[in-house]
Motif scaffolding. Sequence first.
Motif, PDB file in Angstrom:
ATOM      1  N   GLY A   1       0.807  -1.222   0.000  1.00  0.00           N
ATOM      2  CA  GLY A   1       0.000   0.000   0.000  1.00  0.00           C
ATOM      3  C   GLY A   1       0.832   1.261   0.000  1.00  0.00           C
ATOM      4  N   VAL A   2       0.344   2.269   0.740  1.00  0.00           N
ATOM      5  CA  VAL A   2       1.004   3.575   0.755  1.00  0.00           C
ATOM      6  C   VAL A   2       2.365   3.521   1.433  1.00  0.00           C
ATOM      7  N   MET A   3       2.639   2.466   2.216  1.00  0.00           N
ATOM      8  CA  MET A   3       3.931   2.373   2.881  1.00  0.00           C
ATOM      9  C   MET A   3       5.082   2.354   1.872  1.00  0.00           C
ATOM     10  N   ARG A   4       4.782   1.954   0.630  1.00  0.00           N
ATOM     11  CA  ARG A   4       5.820   1.952  -0.397  1.00  0.00           C
ATOM     12  C   ARG A   4       6.257   3.372  -0.753  1.00  0.00           C
ATOM     13  N   LEU A   5       5.437   4.356  -0.409  1.00  0.00           N
ATOM     14  CA  LEU A   5       5.754   5.741  -0.725  1.00  0.00           C
ATOM     15  C   LEU A   5       6.509   6.439   0.402  1.00  0.00           C
ATOM     16  N   PHE A   6       6.622   5.768   1.549  1.00  0.00           N
ATOM     17  CA  PHE A   6       7.251   6.404   2.694  1.00  0.00           C
ATOM     18  C   PHE A   6       8.765   6.497   2.493  1.00  0.00           C
ATOM     19  N   PRO A   7       9.409   7.450   3.178  1.00  0.00           N
ATOM     20  CA  PRO A   7      10.876   7.517   3.123  1.00  0.00           C
ATOM     21  C   PRO A   7      11.490   6.238   3.695  1.00  0.00           C
ATOM     22  N   PRO A   8      12.780   5.992   3.423  1.00  0.00           N
ATOM     23  CA  PRO A   8      13.446   4.823   4.003  1.00  0.00           C
ATOM     24  C   PRO A   8      13.372   4.836   5.530  1.00  0.00           C
ATOM     25  N   MET A   9      13.500   3.666   6.109  1.00  0.00           N
ATOM     26  CA  MET A   9      13.344   3.530   7.556  1.00  0.00           C
ATOM     27  C   MET A   9      14.361   4.380   8.329  1.00  0.00           C
ATOM     28  N   GLN A  10      15.586   4.502   7.790  1.00  0.00           N
ATOM     29  CA  GLN A  10      16.590   5.317   8.463  1.00  0.00           C
ATOM     30  C   GLN A  10      16.154   6.778   8.544  1.00  0.00           C
ATOM     31  N   VAL A  11      15.527   7.265   7.476  1.00  0.00           N
ATOM     32  CA  VAL A  11      15.028   8.645   7.470  1.00  0.00           C
ATOM     33  C   VAL A  11      13.868   8.793   8.459  1.00  0.00           C
ATOM     34  N   MET A  12      12.982   7.817   8.485  1.00  0.00           N
ATOM     35  CA  MET A  12      11.859   7.846   9.423  1.00  0.00           C
ATOM     36  C   MET A  12      12.350   7.862  10.871  1.00  0.00           C
ATOM     37  N   GLU A  13      13.379   7.067  11.150  1.00  0.00           N
ATOM     38  CA  GLU A  13      13.926   7.041  12.510  1.00  0.00           C
ATOM     39  C   GLU A  13      14.603   8.364  12.847  1.00  0.00           C
ATOM     40  N   SER A  14      15.321   8.937  11.888  1.00  0.00           N
ATOM     41  CA  SER A  14      15.960  10.232  12.115  1.00  0.00           C
ATOM     42  C   SER A  14      14.921  11.298  12.436  1.00  0.00           C
ATOM     43  N   MET A  15      13.819  11.302  11.690  1.00  0.00           N
ATOM     44  CA  MET A  15      12.737  12.259  11.940  1.00  0.00           C
ATOM     45  C   MET A  15      12.121  12.032  13.316  1.00  0.00           C
ATOM     46  N   LEU A  16      11.977  10.763  13.710  1.00  0.00           N
ATOM     47  CA  LEU A  16      11.416  10.448  15.020  1.00  0.00           C
ATOM     48  C   LEU A  16      12.278  11.023  16.129  1.00  0.00           C
ATOM     49  N   PHE A  17      13.578  10.796  16.063  1.00  0.00           N
ATOM     50  CA  PHE A  17      14.445  11.265  17.142  1.00  0.00           C
ATOM     51  C   PHE A  17      14.621  12.779  17.119  1.00  0.00           C
ATOM     52  N   ASP A  18      14.503  13.399  15.959  1.00  0.00           N
ATOM     53  CA  ASP A  18      14.518  14.871  15.910  1.00  0.00           C
ATOM     54  C   ASP A  18      13.359  15.440  16.718  1.00  0.00           C
ATOM     55  N   THR A  19      12.167  14.886  16.530  1.00  0.00           N
ATOM     56  CA  THR A  19      11.005  15.391  17.268  1.00  0.00           C
ATOM     57  C   THR A  19      11.112  15.060  18.757  1.00  0.00           C
ATOM     58  N   ILE A  20      11.666  13.893  19.088  1.00  0.00           N
ATOM     59  CA  ILE A  20      11.803  13.542  20.505  1.00  0.00           C
ATOM     60  C   ILE A  20      12.781  14.478  21.207  1.00  0.00           C
ATOM     61  N   TRP A  21      13.906  14.779  20.553  1.00  0.00           N
ATOM     62  CA  TRP A  21      14.864  15.715  21.150  1.00  0.00           C
ATOM     63  C   TRP A  21      14.210  17.072  21.414  1.00  0.00           C
ATOM     64  N   LEU A  22      13.474  17.571  20.431  1.00  0.00           N
ATOM     65  CA  LEU A  22      12.815  18.867  20.606  1.00  0.00           C
ATOM     66  C   LEU A  22      11.751  18.793  21.696  1.00  0.00           C
ATOM     67  N   GLY A  23      10.915  17.752  21.659  1.00  0.00           N
ATOM     68  CA  GLY A  23       9.871  17.606  22.664  1.00  0.00           C
ATOM     69  C   GLY A  23      10.429  17.453  24.062  1.00  0.00           C
ATOM     70  N   GLN A  24      11.508  16.666  24.201  1.00  0.00           N
ATOM     71  CA  GLN A  24      12.117  16.470  25.518  1.00  0.00           C
ATOM     72  C   GLN A  24      12.723  17.770  26.048  1.00  0.00           C
ATOM     73  N   SER A  25      13.319  18.558  25.172  1.00  0.00           N
ATOM     74  CA  SER A  25      13.878  19.847  25.587  1.00  0.00           C
ATOM     75  C   SER A  25      12.782  20.781  26.094  1.00  0.00           C
ATOM     76  N   LEU A  26      11.677  20.847  25.358  1.00  0.00           N
ATOM     77  CA  LEU A  26      10.564  21.698  25.780  1.00  0.00           C
ATOM     78  C   LEU A  26       9.934  21.178  27.067  1.00  0.00           C
ATOM     79  N   LEU A  27       9.818  19.861  27.189  1.00  0.00           N
ATOM     80  CA  LEU A  27       9.246  19.278  28.406  1.00  0.00           C
ATOM     81  C   LEU A  27      10.139  19.565  29.604  1.00  0.00           C
ATOM     82  N   THR A  28      11.449  19.515  29.416  1.00  0.00           N
ATOM     83  CA  THR A  28      12.379  19.834  30.500  1.00  0.00           C
ATOM     84  C   THR A  28      12.191  21.263  30.972  1.00  0.00           C
ATOM     85  N   LEU A  29      12.092  22.192  30.027  1.00  0.00           N
ATOM     86  CA  LEU A  29      11.868  23.590  30.389  1.00  0.00           C
ATOM     87  C   LEU A  29      10.534  23.776  31.092  1.00  0.00           C
TER      88      LEU A  29
END
Length: 267
Positions: free
Chosen positions: A162-190
């Motif tokens: 299905g549409v999963m064939r259109l998604f970026p590679p898994m490495q890119v998806m993981e990079s995007m995940l950790f980018d948002t977690i770093w930002l969210g964790q920083s804001l949560l800490t503040l």
Amino acid sequence: MTAAEALGLIATFLYALSSLLLYRQFRGQAAPSRAVLMLPGGLAVATHAVGLYFLLVTDQGLRLGLFPVASCMAAVGAGLVLVSSLYRPFQWIGALVFPFAALIIPASLWIDTGYTAHPLEHGIGLHVLLSILAYAVLVLSACQALLLMVQDRQLKDGHIRGVMRLFPPMQVMESMLFDTIWLGQSLLTLAILFGFMYVDDLFAQHLVHKTVLTLVSWVIFAVLLSGRHLRGWRGRTAVRFTLAGFAALVVAFFGSQLVLEVILDKT
């Protein structure tokens, strides 16, 4: 009809339209374009933001009940999706965030949980703002984790469907995940730091559960980020930690507010 209701209905329609256009592109097996996301999505976020001003700001103070705050988080999350999509393939997250925004706006307008508006001191207001930003970013992390979980499961099965064939590679998806977690964790800490600085008693009876669960969530995300840095955690481990941390945050705010506003009527 009030200004908040009129603007809320327009924003709801625009979010629904954006969701429909995204899903139609998915059905056509095409990657969602930025134009489809930015045009109606941008108008939706702008209208939503103005409507929130009329909804939240009163002569008595700010209405920060369960559904109005959830609506704020939806607006911030949708805005972050639009901005992030300018340089990363975050269009996929819009397919999850926009429908949520379309559902939560009517709830914020017409479901009254009995919350009483209160004036906020400057420090408390900053704590609330940082908390909303942190929650919104970590909502995007949870959405990204869900998509990554589906992608990982299909890769393990040896067949991308299905549409999963259109998604970026898994490495890119993981990079995007950790980018948002770093930002969210920083804001949560503040947010936590400002909470300890300006809230008189974070462990008062009506705040203790929220405080403890928020700290639990912070620890879960801290462990995940440490594991990523020291041991290279990824895939299912990252997904499980992300969803566990987000679940603790959901219970911390929404569970506590539901009990306070609806069951105990302590607002």
